[in-house]
Design a protein around this motif. Structure first.
Motif, PDB file in Angstrom:
ATOM      1  N   THR A 122       0.820  -1.231   0.113  1.00  0.00           N
ATOM      2  CA  THR A 122      -0.009   0.075   0.038  1.00  0.00           C
ATOM      3  C   THR A 122       0.766   1.159   0.081  1.00  0.00           C
ATOM      4  O   THR A 122       1.829   1.123  -0.002  1.00  0.00           O
ATOM      5  CB  THR A 122      -0.977   0.056   1.113  1.00  0.00           C
ATOM      6  OG1 THR A 122      -0.203   0.265   2.440  1.00  0.00           O
ATOM      7  CG2 THR A 122      -1.448  -1.212   1.538  1.00  0.00           C
ATOM      8  N   ARG A 123       0.131   2.337  -0.054  1.00  0.00           N
ATOM      9  CA  ARG A 123       0.897   3.717   0.184  1.00  0.00           C
ATOM     10  C   ARG A 123       1.397   4.118   1.469  1.00  0.00           C
ATOM     11  O   ARG A 123       1.587   5.308   1.799  1.00  0.00           O
ATOM     12  CB  ARG A 123       0.414   4.778  -0.695  1.00  0.00           C
ATOM     13  CG  ARG A 123       1.024   6.027  -1.002  1.00  0.00           C
ATOM     14  CD  ARG A 123       0.199   6.954  -1.852  1.00  0.00           C
ATOM     15  NE  ARG A 123      -1.127   7.353  -1.286  1.00  0.00           N
ATOM     16  CZ  ARG A 123      -1.261   8.452  -0.406  1.00  0.00           C
ATOM     17  NH1 ARG A 123      -0.264   9.200  -0.275  1.00  0.00           N
ATOM     18  NH2 ARG A 123      -2.462   8.853  -0.059  1.00  0.00           N
ATOM     19  N   LYS A 124       0.902   3.218   2.540  1.00  0.00           N
ATOM     20  CA  LYS A 124       1.102   3.833   3.938  1.00  0.00           C
ATOM     21  C   LYS A 124       2.632   3.242   4.532  1.00  0.00           C
ATOM     22  O   LYS A 124       3.198   2.530   5.103  1.00  0.00           O
ATOM     23  CB  LYS A 124       0.130   2.733   4.804  1.00  0.00           C
ATOM     24  CG  LYS A 124      -1.126   3.070   4.579  1.00  0.00           C
ATOM     25  CD  LYS A 124      -2.111   2.171   5.437  1.00  0.00           C
ATOM     26  CE  LYS A 124      -3.566   2.260   5.301  1.00  0.00           C
ATOM     27  NZ  LYS A 124      -4.295   1.552   5.993  1.00  0.00           N
TER      28      LYS A 124
ATOM     29  N   ASP B 180       3.485  -7.023  -5.712  1.00  0.00           N
ATOM     30  CA  ASP B 180       3.264  -5.716  -6.419  1.00  0.00           C
ATOM     31  C   ASP B 180       3.432  -4.326  -5.442  1.00  0.00           C
ATOM     32  O   ASP B 180       2.837  -4.676  -4.506  1.00  0.00           O
ATOM     33  CB  ASP B 180       1.894  -5.731  -6.975  1.00  0.00           C
ATOM     34  CG  ASP B 180       1.691  -4.605  -8.157  1.00  0.00           C
ATOM     35  OD1 ASP B 180       1.287  -4.758  -9.266  1.00  0.00           O
ATOM     36  OD2 ASP B 180       1.364  -3.505  -7.634  1.00  0.00           O
ATOM     37  N   PRO B 181       3.912  -3.149  -5.932  1.00  0.00           N
ATOM     38  CA  PRO B 181       4.013  -2.078  -5.023  1.00  0.00           C
ATOM     39  C   PRO B 181       2.968  -1.239  -4.833  1.00  0.00           C
ATOM     40  O   PRO B 181       2.823  -0.244  -4.200  1.00  0.00           O
ATOM     41  CB  PRO B 181       5.369  -1.445  -5.641  1.00  0.00           C
ATOM     42  CG  PRO B 181       5.511  -1.850  -6.921  1.00  0.00           C
ATOM     43  CD  PRO B 181       4.691  -3.077  -7.198  1.00  0.00           C
ATOM     44  N   HIS B 182       1.885  -1.716  -5.646  1.00  0.00           N
ATOM     45  CA  HIS B 182       0.697  -0.725  -5.748  1.00  0.00           C
ATOM     46  C   HIS B 182       0.954   0.312  -6.323  1.00  0.00           C
ATOM     47  O   HIS B 182       2.001   0.702  -6.758  1.00  0.00           O
ATOM     48  CB  HIS B 182      -0.094  -0.805  -4.379  1.00  0.00           C
ATOM     49  CG  HIS B 182      -1.465  -0.652  -4.501  1.00  0.00           C
ATOM     50  ND1 HIS B 182      -2.167   0.487  -4.672  1.00  0.00           N
ATOM     51  CD2 HIS B 182      -2.608  -1.409  -4.265  1.00  0.00           C
ATOM     52  CE1 HIS B 182      -3.443   0.413  -4.861  1.00  0.00           C
ATOM     53  NE2 HIS B 182      -3.663  -1.029  -4.474  1.00  0.00           N
ATOM     54  N   ARG B 183       0.116   1.848  -6.080  1.00  0.00           N
ATOM     55  CA  ARG B 183       0.571   2.794  -6.354  1.00  0.00           C
ATOM     56  C   ARG B 183       1.530   3.633  -5.503  1.00  0.00           C
ATOM     57  O   ARG B 183       1.809   3.270  -4.492  1.00  0.00           O
ATOM     58  CB  ARG B 183      -0.604   3.942  -6.426  1.00  0.00           C
ATOM     59  CG  ARG B 183      -1.150   3.972  -5.035  1.00  0.00           C
ATOM     60  CD  ARG B 183      -2.280   5.064  -4.956  1.00  0.00           C
ATOM     61  NE  ARG B 183      -2.906   5.522  -3.740  1.00  0.00           N
ATOM     62  CZ  ARG B 183      -3.728   6.328  -3.555  1.00  0.00           C
ATOM     63  NH1 ARG B 183      -3.887   7.558  -4.534  1.00  0.00           N
ATOM     64  NH2 ARG B 183      -4.227   6.435  -2.411  1.00  0.00           N
ATOM     65  N   HIS B 184       2.571   4.298  -6.342  1.00  0.00           N
ATOM     66  CA  HIS B 184       3.727   4.785  -5.672  1.00  0.00           C
ATOM     67  C   HIS B 184       3.376   6.193  -5.040  1.00  0.00           C
ATOM     68  O   HIS B 184       4.292   6.488  -3.978  1.00  0.00           O
ATOM     69  CB  HIS B 184       4.748   4.995  -6.594  1.00  0.00           C
ATOM     70  CG  HIS B 184       5.521   3.657  -6.824  1.00  0.00           C
ATOM     71  ND1 HIS B 184       6.676   3.208  -6.330  1.00  0.00           N
ATOM     72  CD2 HIS B 184       4.967   2.765  -7.819  1.00  0.00           C
ATOM     73  CE1 HIS B 184       7.060   1.840  -6.857  1.00  0.00           C
ATOM     74  NE2 HIS B 184       5.918   1.586  -7.526  1.00  0.00           N
ATOM     75  N   ASP B 185       2.391   6.843  -5.350  1.00  0.00           N
ATOM     76  CA  ASP B 185       2.132   8.114  -4.852  1.00  0.00           C
ATOM     77  C   ASP B 185       0.753   8.652  -5.556  1.00  0.00           C
ATOM     78  O   ASP B 185       0.289   7.962  -6.145  1.00  0.00           O
ATOM     79  CB  ASP B 185       3.314   9.148  -5.460  1.00  0.00           C
ATOM     80  CG  ASP B 185       3.408   9.212  -6.886  1.00  0.00           C
ATOM     81  OD1 ASP B 185       2.546   9.389  -7.808  1.00  0.00           O
ATOM     82  OD2 ASP B 185       4.737   8.780  -7.385  1.00  0.00           O
ATOM     83  N   LEU B 186       0.315   9.863  -5.208  1.00  0.00           N
ATOM     84  CA  LEU B 186      -1.042  10.479  -5.654  1.00  0.00           C
ATOM     85  C   LEU B 186      -1.004  10.599  -6.996  1.00  0.00           C
ATOM     86  O   LEU B 186      -2.201  10.740  -7.412  1.00  0.00           O
ATOM     87  CB  LEU B 186      -1.404  11.857  -4.762  1.00  0.00           C
ATOM     88  CG  LEU B 186      -1.598  11.461  -3.302  1.00  0.00           C
ATOM     89  CD1 LEU B 186      -1.704  12.961  -2.749  1.00  0.00           C
ATOM     90  CD2 LEU B 186      -2.749  10.792  -3.023  1.00  0.00           C
ATOM     91  N   SER B 187       0.279  10.750  -7.760  1.00  0.00           N
ATOM     92  CA  SER B 187       0.033  10.907  -9.254  1.00  0.00           C
ATOM     93  C   SER B 187       0.152   9.677 -10.044  1.00  0.00           C
ATOM     94  O   SER B 187      -0.056   9.835 -11.123  1.00  0.00           O
ATOM     95  CB  SER B 187       1.387  11.811  -9.619  1.00  0.00           C
ATOM     96  OG  SER B 187       1.232  13.153  -8.861  1.00  0.00           O
TER      97      SER B 187
END
Length: 305
Positions: free
Chosen positions: A150-152, A171-178
């Protein structure tokens, strides 16, 4: 991309040099690590002097070795070299003491890099170890979807933590808000409705970004799919409620809309298997990078013969 193809892509990456994924700016964080650890005089370093020395990096607890490019760059910053004796991703056997690398340089500079390097390596390897365990549990259950982090993450340390997930095979999932649009409950409540929030963000995000909507029920997920969401996250839904909702959604929209179903919310090792099912494509958890143990390493300068 289907969930199974996404998982295969992650596996393929593990056979390659993951350091090639790092952005050109990644080394810029290293001076800040040293500035934090040695903000003023290095009193003890004054004692050891400038003699050339060799130090052995020992792996002292079971786990996956991860963080190789960061460790190498940390010591390069203080004019030392690292010779790796095992490749990244190697599993150190539990209960053994394994020689992992040889670090060479002047004594004072070896000790300048020691704690910065060990702290990073222990943390990154701990994340890789937990990630590998979660991935292996999912495989043994016969599930072919995507296990994701997650992004946590820790502010200022995200790149290392995401890298550890990749080495561990998740999977690293999303890296940031963008990276990917994720509309969570606060976004929905602030905007007014799932449908209007999806429409609004799609107007500005365009076609190239996936839209993931956090949902608390079947009805919310159904609305999100109808609005054009690419992924619906069934958040904090467990057991039969989770699997029946996922099946109903897949059955209703089969042949009409392409979407993935993600399960998330408080998933730990003991509850992992209960979230796996034929209609679940993605399982995301912060348990692969929060509140976990580190892999123990030490760096020992060798006595001169």
């Amino acid at each position: 991309m289907s969930a199974e193809l996404a998982l295969q892509s992650t596996d393929l990456a593990l056979g390659q040099n993951l350091a090639h994924l790092l952005p050109p700016s990644w080394k810029e964080v290293i001076p800040s690590w040293f500035a934090e650890d040695t903000p003023s005089f290095d009193w003890a370093g004054f004692v050891v002097g400038e003699d050339e020395q060799e130090a052995i990096l020992w792996g002292k607890s079971g786990g996956i070795v991860a963080g190789v490019p960061f460790f190498t760059a940390i010591f390069a910053y203080v004019n030392c070299t690292v010779e790796w004796l095992v490749p990244e991703g190697t599993a150190i056997p539990e209960g053994s003491k394994t020689k992992v690398a040889i670090v060479r340089g002047r004594a004072r500079e070896l000790l300048l890099g020691e704690r910065v390097g060990l702290n990073m390596l222990a943390r990154c390897s701990g994340i890789a170890t937990a990630s590998r365990k979660f991935r292996d549990i999912a495989r043994k259950e016969g599930w072919h979807g995507v296990v994701a982090g997650t992004r946590k993450t820790t502010p200022g340390f995200r790149l290392v933590e995401k890298y550890g997930m990749l080495v561990g095979g998740v999977d690293p999932h999303r890296h940031d808000l963008s990276s990917m649009v994720m509309l969570k409950d606060n976004h929905i409540w602030a905007h007014g409705s799932i449908t209007e929030a999806v429409k609004a963000v799609r107007r500005v995000a365009g076609f190239s970004l996936l839209v993931n909507v956090e949902c608390q029920s079947y009805d919310e997920a159904d609305e999100a799919i109808a609005a054009g969401a690419n992924i619906v996250m069934l958040d904090n839904i467990e057991g039969e409620s989770l699997h029946s909702a996922a099946k109903r959604l897949k059955d209703k929209w089969r042949g009409k809309r392409e979407f993935l179903i993600e399960t998330s919310g408080g998933i730990v090792e003991g509850s992992l298997a209960g979230h796996l099912g034929p209609d679940i494509d993605i399982l995301s958890t912060s348990a692969v990078h929060q509140g976990l143990g580190h892999v123990d390493f030490s760096l020992k300068i060798q006595p001169k013969k």
